[in-house]
Write a protein that holds these residues in place. Structure first.
Motif, PDB file in Angstrom:
ATOM      1  N   VAL A 122       0.843  -1.206   0.000  1.00 36.81           N
ATOM      2  CA  VAL A 122       0.000   0.000   0.000  1.00 36.81           C
ATOM      3  C   VAL A 122       0.875   1.252   0.000  1.00 36.81           C
ATOM      4  N   ALA A 123       1.958   1.253   0.787  1.00 35.34           N
ATOM      5  CA  ALA A 123       2.817   2.432   0.903  1.00 35.34           C
ATOM      6  C   ALA A 123       3.494   2.783  -0.415  1.00 35.34           C
ATOM      7  N   ILE A 124       3.897   1.788  -1.188  1.00 35.61           N
ATOM      8  CA  ILE A 124       4.678   2.041  -2.399  1.00 35.61           C
ATOM      9  C   ILE A 124       3.823   2.027  -3.660  1.00 35.61           C
ATOM     10  N   CYS A 125       2.858   1.123  -3.726  1.00 30.78           N
ATOM     11  CA  CYS A 125       2.029   1.015  -4.943  1.00 30.78           C
ATOM     12  C   CYS A 125       0.809   1.927  -4.916  1.00 30.78           C
ATOM     13  N   ARG A 126       0.329   2.279  -3.705  1.00 29.74           N
ATOM     14  CA  ARG A 126      -0.834   3.161  -3.585  1.00 29.74           C
ATOM     15  C   ARG A 126      -0.550   4.240  -2.542  1.00 29.74           C
ATOM     16  N   PRO A 127       0.485   5.049  -2.735  1.00 26.18           N
ATOM     17  CA  PRO A 127       0.929   5.994  -1.690  1.00 26.18           C
ATOM     18  C   PRO A 127      -0.121   7.036  -1.300  1.00 26.18           C
ATOM     19  N   LEU A 128      -0.939   7.478  -2.252  1.00 30.60           N
ATOM     20  CA  LEU A 128      -1.944   8.493  -1.946  1.00 30.60           C
ATOM     21  C   LEU A 128      -3.058   7.956  -1.049  1.00 30.60           C
ATOM     22  N   GLU A 129      -3.247   6.643  -1.061  1.00 27.47           N
ATOM     23  CA  GLU A 129      -4.311   6.024  -0.261  1.00 27.47           C
ATOM     24  C   GLU A 129      -3.778   5.477   1.066  1.00 27.47           C
ATOM     25  N   TYR A 130      -2.480   5.586   1.289  1.00 23.21           N
ATOM     26  CA  TYR A 130      -1.861   4.876   2.424  1.00 23.21           C
ATOM     27  C   TYR A 130      -2.507   5.230   3.762  1.00 23.21           C
ATOM     28  N   HIS A 131      -2.611   6.512   4.050  1.00 19.55           N
ATOM     29  CA  HIS A 131      -3.124   6.922   5.367  1.00 19.55           C
ATOM     30  C   HIS A 131      -4.612   6.634   5.537  1.00 19.55           C
TER      31      HIS A 131
END
Length: 310
Positions: A122-131
């Protein structure tokens, strides 16, 4: 079927051929256990004491270290006691407890590494959604799952093992292990074998999920220099930790089920103990050296302690 076994004490025969070297083995074991405690407690304290590290990746790492303390507590104190004792025995209840603790800890390691792989995905492939994805509630649920699933699986395994009617009491290992006890059964252990295979398949599925997440991670990270740096910084330690526990558990499973009694006792002991010796100390060292934030805080804590002593 009720447990009609009259066995109340098991004999652990794994130490029978090491009588001459017991003092040396005891000295190395107590030193190794001290290092395991020191490394894992240092990482746990570093993460707990600094708000900068109150992030999902570090919380999962903290969980990995707590689990190492839990799992090794089920083996090392009893093993060191046996090294100093003339008779290597363990009670029936103690044997079942040791099986539960040691193997629930090993399964918890795999569960924790799986959620860590998901966190990195999630942190690297979907960074905008991470939080929005890795919220406090999600992290809490992941940690609960890391402990509940292994506890549930091993509770079933131990329950089925405890119902076996036994025709022997000699466990040919340094500690109690479910397949070693099942081999002492007077009758068929088909149900135990099927449940054991199901547990293995479930946790093999964990490994498949991790591999799939890393295929996506590698595809994403290779596109930029920053992505490659992030992969080396946060994902490489995770891969090393995964290979470490996976190889160690494969050794244990294949040796327990298919190992030959013709192998030297020292080699059999090493194959049986690999996942209790290497992963608990290697994991905190890998992350402690590789993750910059943890390394800086550990150095700061050590420097502060040195100043305090001086």
């Amino acid at each position: 079927m009720e447990n009609s076994s009259t066995v109340s004490v098991f004999t652990l025969s794994g130490l029978n051929e090491t009588t001459e070297n017991k003092c040396i083995i005891f000295a190395w074991t107590i030193l190794w256990y001290y290092l395991i405690l020191l490394c894992n407690i240092t990482v746990i304290f570093s993460i707990a004491s600094d708000k900068v590290l109150h992030e999902p990746m570090y919380i999962f790492l903290c969980n990995l270290c707590v689990n190492a303390l839990y799992g090794t507590a089920g083996f090392y104190p009893k093993f060191m006691y046996d090294l100093l004792s003339q008779f290597h025995v363990i009670s029936y209840a103690g044997c079942m407890l040791q099986i539960f603790v040691v193997y629930s800890s090993a399964l918890c390691d795999l569960s924790t590494l799986t959620v860590m792989a998901y966190d990195r995905y999630v942190a690297i492939c979907r960074p905008l959604e991470y939080h929005s994805v890795m919220t406090k509630q999600t992290v809490t649920k992941c940690i609960v799952l890391c402990w509940f699933a292994p506890f549930f699986c091993m509770a079933i395994v131990v329950f089925l093992t405890s119902r076996l009617t036994l025709c022997g009491s000699n466990v040919g290992k340094l500690y109690c292990e479910t397949w070693a006890v099942a081999k002492l059964a007077c009758y068929s252990t088909t149900v135990n074998n099927v449940v054991g295979q199901i547990v293995i398949v479930i946790y093999f599925g964990h490994a498949v999920l991790i591999v799939c997440s890393y295929i996506k991670l590698i595809q994403t990270c290779r596109r930029s220099k920053e992505g490659r740096y992030r992969f080396m910084q946060t994902c490489l330690p995770h891969l090393l930790a995964l290979l470490n526990i996976a190889i160690a558990l494969l050794f244990d499973v294949f040796y327990s089920r298919y190992g030959s009694s013709d192998l030297p006792q020292s080699l059999r002991n090493f194959l049986a103990l690999d996942f209790l010796f290497i992963p608990p100390i290697l994991n905190p060292l890998i992350y402690g050296f590789q993750l910059t934030k943890i390394r800086k805080i550990v150095i700061k804590l050590c420097f502060r302690n040195i100043i305090g002593i001086a």
